[in-house]
Structures are given as structure tokens and as C-alpha cells.
Design a protein around this motif. Structure first.
Motif, PDB file in Angstrom:
ATOM      1  N   ILE A 102      -1.439 -38.687 -48.628  1.00  0.00           N
ATOM      2  CA  ILE A 102      -0.447 -37.903 -49.369  1.00  0.00           C
ATOM      3  C   ILE A 102       0.965 -38.231 -48.883  1.00  0.00           C
ATOM      4  O   ILE A 102       1.183 -38.444 -47.689  1.00  0.00           O
ATOM      5  CB  ILE A 102      -0.708 -36.399 -49.169  1.00  0.00           C
ATOM      6  N   THR A 103       1.920 -38.235 -49.804  1.00  0.00           N
ATOM      7  CA  THR A 103       3.342 -38.113 -49.452  1.00  0.00           C
ATOM      8  C   THR A 103       3.933 -36.990 -50.289  1.00  0.00           C
ATOM      9  O   THR A 103       3.747 -36.940 -51.498  1.00  0.00           O
ATOM     10  CB  THR A 103       4.142 -39.401 -49.718  1.00  0.00           C
ATOM     11  N   GLY A 162       0.010 -42.975 -50.650  1.00  0.00           N
ATOM     12  CA  GLY A 162       1.249 -42.413 -51.161  1.00  0.00           C
ATOM     13  C   GLY A 162       2.461 -43.022 -50.479  1.00  0.00           C
ATOM     14  O   GLY A 162       2.415 -43.368 -49.291  1.00  0.00           O
ATOM     15  N   ALA A 163       3.557 -43.159 -51.223  1.00  0.00           N
ATOM     16  CA  ALA A 163       4.736 -43.858 -50.706  1.00  0.00           C
ATOM     17  C   ALA A 163       5.996 -43.070 -50.997  1.00  0.00           C
ATOM     18  O   ALA A 163       6.038 -42.238 -51.903  1.00  0.00           O
ATOM     19  CB  ALA A 163       4.833 -45.251 -51.330  1.00  0.00           C
ATOM     20  N   ILE A 164       7.041 -43.347 -50.223  1.00  0.00           N
ATOM     21  CA  ILE A 164       8.365 -42.779 -50.453  1.00  0.00           C
ATOM     22  C   ILE A 164       9.329 -43.920 -50.774  1.00  0.00           C
ATOM     23  O   ILE A 164       9.362 -44.931 -50.065  1.00  0.00           O
ATOM     24  CB  ILE A 164       8.839 -41.949 -49.249  1.00  0.00           C
ATOM     25  N   TYR A 165      10.077 -43.734 -51.846  1.00  0.00           N
ATOM     26  CA  TYR A 165      11.012 -44.741 -52.358  1.00  0.00           C
ATOM     27  C   TYR A 165      12.424 -44.154 -52.437  1.00  0.00           C
ATOM     28  O   TYR A 165      12.608 -42.933 -52.512  1.00  0.00           O
ATOM     29  CB  TYR A 165      10.610 -45.177 -53.771  1.00  0.00           C
ATOM     30  N   ALA A 166      13.397 -45.049 -52.481  1.00  0.00           N
ATOM     31  CA  ALA A 166      14.782 -44.699 -52.788  1.00  0.00           C
ATOM     32  C   ALA A 166      15.186 -45.425 -54.062  1.00  0.00           C
ATOM     33  O   ALA A 166      14.917 -46.626 -54.210  1.00  0.00           O
ATOM     34  CB  ALA A 166      15.715 -45.069 -51.645  1.00  0.00           C
ATOM     35  N   GLU A 168       3.093 -40.870 -56.173  1.00  0.00           N
ATOM     36  CA  GLU A 168       1.926 -40.016 -55.955  1.00  0.00           C
ATOM     37  C   GLU A 168       0.676 -40.791 -55.549  1.00  0.00           C
ATOM     38  O   GLU A 168       0.372 -41.855 -56.106  1.00  0.00           O
ATOM     39  CB  GLU A 168       1.666 -39.243 -57.239  1.00  0.00           C
ATOM     40  N   TRP A 169      -0.065 -40.249 -54.575  1.00  0.00           N
ATOM     41  CA  TRP A 169      -1.309 -40.866 -54.112  1.00  0.00           C
ATOM     42  C   TRP A 169      -2.327 -41.026 -55.237  1.00  0.00           C
ATOM     43  O   TRP A 169      -3.155 -41.952 -55.210  1.00  0.00           O
ATOM     44  CB  TRP A 169      -1.932 -40.033 -52.987  1.00  0.00           C
TER      45      TRP A 169
END
Length: 319
Positions: free
Chosen positions: A216-217, A170-174, A163-164
Motif C-alpha cells: 500500500i501507499t 504501490g508508488a508515490i509520484y510527483a 494505487e496498489w
């Protein structure tokens, strides 16, 4: 598929309420997610009246034969005594994996700590129950919008947003999950940050007192197609809340990921998924993004050589 009147529906499906179905244009829902099951479409999403500040009551489900008229709501999840989530019940997704049905949903505790929990049910039109050992997102992180991905070996991964509010950008992870979806395994892998996409725009949220510009993500959704792996996700763009597309250059969930220069949807609508059914593909999202006005939106999607486009004029997709 032809639509039956409410009396016939009640006779065929005793659990259906007898009131008139809801037209798609009138169905208020955020973060919609549709599953096709036994010749019906099942719709899940953020359904609490006050999803940011009120206590979480659970998730509802709607059902349809044609994507236009919806029956419901029916209960899909209700928290029991001792459930850790107290508020911000967001974005339930329902997936079939390893012979069972699983819900991945966002919750927050009373202190605002937010994460993705796995829930389970014997069928997607049943009542889901908590399954994982609390959130499967990293402890101490503010996370949301987890989605299930299976790699070529069949191993499960969670793709989620950092979350930002905590990360700023903001980031996207696996994150690798245990095969039984009870816990996470190893360290999360950064896929990309929101500012890496050329179409995103930062904002300053005065309500939270956040002093710096933030990105934002939201809403990652992984697509397997002939060109490899694509990823839908949402952020702020020139036209407000928007849906972008990224693509893995290696075909692996770990990337690296390259971004389309323009958003797929760039005008006040987002948190999307791709529904492929009956030889057509549809982008499913909520629009507009303003609270109490958001509605279920379904648009035809065209794909050529891994490039996705939403036609300017929708064709009729009713069955």
C-alpha cells in the motif's frame, strides 16, 4: 484559548449549530487535515458514512478553538449535477496558493476509475467548487491522496499515490501542475515504491481477488524543515496501518528519497499530516483504522536534525 459555551458561540458565529461541541475522542473521521484560519482550526477529512462502497455525498468541515472540542459538521463540498465523481470521496486537503484556497481530493467514477481533482473557494471555511479539468492525475491510472507542493521557484506540483490495486507495489509520484492548477504538465516522476521502505509489509487482499502480494501507499504529505524535505506517508507495517518518514537526499521533490528504518507510528493508525501551530508541531491522523471506529488523533511531534519522533507519552497541548 478558552472554550466558550454553545450559546456564546452561536451569538458570535451565527452559522454555528447550537448543539454541544464534539469531543475529539468522539469525532469519527478518516484522513484528517487541519488548517489554522482566523484564530480557528478547520478540520477536513473523509466524512461519508460508507466511504468505499456508498455514493459520495461530499465533504464536511469541523471547527475548533483548542483542537479538543469541535463544532460542526458544516458543508465543505457538495457535488453538483454532472460532477464526474460518484463514489469514494476521500482525503480532502486544503491549501493556500497564489492568493486563493484550494482543495485537493480523491474521487472515483461509476466504473471505479479514481483520481485527484482540484476544487476552489474564496476562503477555507466556504463551500468549494470544482476547478480543474477533471482529475489532474494521469489518465488511466488509479490514483489517490494528492497533495500540493511548491518547489523553490514557486511552481506547483501534485504529489500522489499510484494505487496498489493497479500497480501491485504501490508508488508515490510527483506531477508538475499548470500554474493555475487547471491541468497537469509533463510526465509524472516516480519518487519511490512502498516496498523500498524497510518497515513496510505486503498483504494479499482476498476480497478483491488480487492473487499476488501487494504494498500500500497512502497519504503523502511534504514537510519543509531545516534539513530540507521530508515526506510522511502510510503503508502496512508489522503493527498494521502505519506512518513512515522519507527524506529527499537532494532537498528536491524529485529525490532520491531515503526511508527511516522504523515507522513514526506503527500501530493501527495512519494517513497523517503535520500541523505546526503556536510553537508546537503535531502529527494529525486517524486511529484505529477500522471502519466506524476511526477517530481524530493528535500527537505531539519532536524533531531533531531532521529526525521525527512521537514521544511515548503525550504532553498536554490544549490552549
Amino acid at each position: 484559548m478558552a472554550h466558550n459555551n454553545s450559546q456564546q458561540e452561536t451569538a458570535l458565529h451565527p452559522t454555528y449549530p447550537s448543539h454541544d461541541p464534539i469531543e475529539r475522542s468522539e469525532l469519527r473521521i478518516r484522513d484528517p487535515y487541519i488548517v489554522e484560519y482566523e484564530d480557528r482550526y478547520l478540520l477536513f477529512g473523509t466524512t461519508d458514512p460508507s466511504p468505499w462502497h456508498g455514493p459520495g455525498s461530499g465533504f464536511d468541515r469541523y471547527e475548533s478553538d483548542d483542537l479538543e472540542r469541535w463544532r460542526g459538521p458544516f458543508p465543505a463540498f457538495r457535488p453538483g449535477p454532472g460532477f464526474w465523481g460518484e463514489t469514494q470521496f476521500w482525503a480532502p486537503e486544503v491549501h493556500f496558493y497564489n492568493g486563493a484556497w484550494w482543495m485537493f481530493a480523491t474521487f472515483a467514477d461509476g466504473a471505479g476509475r479514481r483520481g485527484t481533482q482540484v476544487l476552489a473557494a474564496s476562503a477555507p471555511d466556504g463551500l468549494f467548487q470544482p476547478w480543474s479539468e477533471g482529475p489532474v492525475t494521469p489518465s488511466g491510472w488509479m490514483c489517490l491522496d494528492g497533495t500540493l507542493f511548491q518547489d523553490p521557484s514557486g511552481a506547483p506540483w501534485l504529489v500522489f499515490c499510484h494505487e496498489w490495486l493497479q500497480a501491485g507495489d504501490g508508488a508515490i509520484y510527483a506531477q508538475r501542475l499548470s500554474d493555475d492548477l487547471r491541468t497537469s504538465r509533463g510526465a509524472p516522476v516516480l519518487l519511490f515504491t512502498a516496498s523500498e521502505a524497510p518497515w513496510t509489509r505486503p498483504f494479499r487482499n482476498e476480497e478483491t481477488g488480487y492473487d499476488d502480494l501487494a504494498f500500500i501507499t497512502d497519504g503523502p504529505f511534504v514537510i519543509h524543515d531545516d534539513a530540507g524535505l521530508a515526506l510522511l506517508w502510510s503503508s502496512g507495517g508489522e503493527g498494521g496501518y502505519s506512518v513512515g518518514v522519507a527524506r529527499s537526499s537532494t532537498g528536491l521533490i524529485t529525490g532520491p528519497w531515503a526511508h527511516e528504518p522504523q515507522p513514526l507510528v506503527g500501530s493501527d493508525g495512519g494517513h497523517a499530516m503535520l500541523l505546526t501551530t503556536r510553537n508546537s508541531s503535531f502529527l494529525v491522523f486517524h486511529q484505529p483504522n477500522e471502519l466506524t471506529f476511526e477517530r481524530l488523533t493528535i500527537r505531539l511531534v519532536a524533531e531533531t536534525n531532521g529526525i521525527y519522533r512521537v514521544p511515548a507519552a503525550d504532553a498536554d497541548y490544549s490552549n
